[in-house]
Motif scaffolding. Structure first.
Motif, mmCIF file in Angstrom:
data_model
loop_
_atom_site.group_PDB
_atom_site.id
_atom_site.type_symbol
_atom_site.label_atom_id
_atom_site.label_comp_id
_atom_site.label_asym_id
_atom_site.label_seq_id
_atom_site.Cartn_x
_atom_site.Cartn_y
_atom_site.Cartn_z
ATOM 1 N N VAL A 125 0.848 -1.311 -0.052
ATOM 2 C CA VAL A 125 -0.054 0.106 0.246
ATOM 3 C C VAL A 125 0.598 1.251 -0.008
ATOM 4 C CG1 VAL A 125 -1.493 1.419 1.439
ATOM 5 C CG2 VAL A 125 -2.011 -1.119 1.055
ATOM 6 N N ALA A 126 1.858 1.343 0.800
ATOM 7 C CA ALA A 126 2.876 2.387 0.725
ATOM 8 C C ALA A 126 3.558 2.783 -0.729
ATOM 9 C CB ALA A 126 3.827 2.157 1.994
ATOM 10 N N VAL A 127 3.901 1.497 -0.980
ATOM 11 C CA VAL A 127 4.508 1.627 -2.459
ATOM 12 C C VAL A 127 3.580 2.124 -3.682
ATOM 13 C CG1 VAL A 127 5.346 0.399 -4.561
ATOM 14 C CG2 VAL A 127 6.397 -0.081 -2.100
ATOM 15 N N VAL A 128 2.272 1.828 -3.356
ATOM 16 C CA VAL A 128 1.166 2.169 -4.427
ATOM 17 C C VAL A 128 1.148 3.636 -4.258
ATOM 18 C CG1 VAL A 128 -1.317 1.967 -4.907
ATOM 19 C CG2 VAL A 128 0.280 0.020 -4.735
ATOM 20 N N ILE A 129 0.665 3.946 -3.010
ATOM 21 C CA ILE A 129 0.403 5.407 -2.560
ATOM 22 C C ILE A 129 1.643 6.382 -3.015
ATOM 23 C CG2 ILE A 129 0.092 7.066 -0.746
ATOM 24 C CD1 ILE A 129 -1.844 5.020 0.384
ATOM 25 N N GLY A 130 2.728 5.946 -2.657
ATOM 26 C CA GLY A 130 4.067 6.646 -3.036
ATOM 27 C C GLY A 130 4.118 6.905 -4.461
ATOM 28 N N PHE A 145 8.140 10.492 -3.712
ATOM 29 C CA PHE A 145 7.679 8.853 -3.700
ATOM 30 C C PHE A 145 8.423 8.406 -2.260
ATOM 31 C CE2 PHE A 145 9.392 4.656 -3.503
ATOM 32 C CZ PHE A 145 8.395 3.860 -3.541
ATOM 33 N N VAL A 146 9.427 8.738 -2.107
ATOM 34 C CA VAL A 146 10.135 8.507 -0.874
ATOM 35 C C VAL A 146 9.314 9.115 0.543
ATOM 36 C CG1 VAL A 146 12.185 8.709 0.693
ATOM 37 C CG2 VAL A 146 12.372 7.961 -1.675
ATOM 38 N N THR A 147 9.050 10.457 0.149
ATOM 39 C CA THR A 147 8.418 11.197 1.265
ATOM 40 C C THR A 147 6.884 10.515 1.546
ATOM 41 O OG1 THR A 147 9.378 13.260 0.794
ATOM 42 C CG2 THR A 147 7.310 13.271 2.080
ATOM 43 N N ALA A 148 6.110 10.200 0.523
ATOM 44 C CA ALA A 148 4.770 9.507 0.643
ATOM 45 C C ALA A 148 4.963 8.059 1.207
ATOM 46 C CB ALA A 148 4.184 9.481 -0.721
ATOM 47 N N PHE A 149 6.049 7.272 0.677
ATOM 48 C CA PHE A 149 6.126 6.197 1.010
ATOM 49 C C PHE A 149 6.442 5.981 2.630
ATOM 50 C CE2 PHE A 149 9.208 2.372 1.935
ATOM 51 C CZ PHE A 149 8.494 1.531 1.535
ATOM 52 N N THR A 150 7.437 6.851 3.010
ATOM 53 C CA THR A 150 7.618 7.076 4.459
ATOM 54 C C THR A 150 6.388 7.594 5.599
ATOM 55 O OG1 THR A 150 9.817 7.543 3.773
ATOM 56 C CG2 THR A 150 9.392 7.927 6.272
ATOM 57 N N LEU A 151 5.769 8.478 4.978
ATOM 58 C CA LEU A 151 4.633 8.849 5.586
ATOM 59 C C LEU A 151 3.511 7.658 5.960
ATOM 60 C CD1 LEU A 151 2.960 11.025 6.884
ATOM 61 C CD2 LEU A 151 2.014 11.430 4.604
ATOM 62 N N ALA A 158 1.180 3.771 9.823
ATOM 63 C CA ALA A 158 0.662 2.346 10.051
ATOM 64 C C ALA A 158 1.437 1.912 11.485
ATOM 65 C CB ALA A 158 1.314 1.572 8.890
ATOM 66 N N GLU A 159 2.569 2.461 11.460
ATOM 67 C CA GLU A 159 3.523 2.271 12.961
ATOM 68 C C GLU A 159 2.829 2.941 13.963
ATOM 69 O OE1 GLU A 159 7.681 3.335 14.765
ATOM 70 O OE2 GLU A 159 7.831 2.524 12.749
ATOM 71 N N ALA A 160 2.250 4.086 13.981
ATOM 72 C CA ALA A 160 1.883 4.816 14.900
ATOM 73 C C ALA A 160 0.622 4.095 15.150
ATOM 74 C CB ALA A 160 1.582 6.235 14.357
ATOM 75 N N ARG A 161 -0.203 3.636 14.436
ATOM 76 C CA ARG A 161 -1.524 3.108 14.731
ATOM 77 C C ARG A 161 -1.326 1.822 15.321
ATOM 78 N NH1 ARG A 161 -6.730 3.921 11.662
ATOM 79 N NH2 ARG A 161 -6.788 1.564 11.959
ATOM 80 N N SER A 162 -0.296 1.040 15.440
ATOM 81 C CA SER A 162 -0.103 -0.262 16.084
ATOM 82 C C SER A 162 0.931 -0.186 17.273
ATOM 83 C CB SER A 162 0.599 -1.216 15.151
ATOM 84 O OG SER A 162 1.744 -0.683 14.850
ATOM 85 N N THR A 163 1.193 1.063 17.707
ATOM 86 C CA THR A 163 1.763 1.471 18.906
ATOM 87 C C THR A 163 0.919 1.914 19.866
ATOM 88 O OG1 THR A 163 3.758 2.129 17.390
ATOM 89 C CG2 THR A 163 3.810 2.707 19.739
#
Length: 98
Positions: free
Chosen positions: A10-15, A44-50, A55-60
């Motif tokens: 999903v991150a790759v597609v959005i980026g 691409f890298v900015t959107a991918f990282t975002l 996703a990480e914040a939601r599971s923390t």
């Protein structure tokens, strides 16, 4: 566990979608190819990282000390209920420094 496997594609597609959309707009202004590639790869890298960070914040889960003025906190990810409770108790009873 399936959600974790979906995050990367999903991150790759959005980026990619974000970079292509902005790159298309820049190309209409006849931006040189090297500059266009630099801008789209950065986007691409900015959107991918975002997406990965969201996703990480939601599971923390964050446990903070309840003492006023104390900044101690514990962040845990992907733990079971027993470990989650243990970290919650550690955050509540940590030694305070005055």
């Amino acid at each position: 566990m399936k959600r974790q496997r979906l995050v990367l594609p999903v991150a790759v597609v959005i980026g990619t979608a974000f970079a292509v959309a902005i790159g298309w707009r820049l190309a209409s202004y006849h931006v040189p190819l090297t500059l266009l590639m630099a801008c789209t790869s950065a986007l691409f890298v900015t959107a991918f990282t975002l997406v990965l960070r969201i996703a990480e914040a939601r599971s923390t889960t964050v446990h903070r000390c309840r003492m006023e003025g104390c900044t101690f906190m514990v962040q845990v990810r992907h733990v079971d209920a027993v470990d989650n409770r243990r970290w919650q108790e550690i955050a509540a009873t940590h030694p305070h420094r005055f």
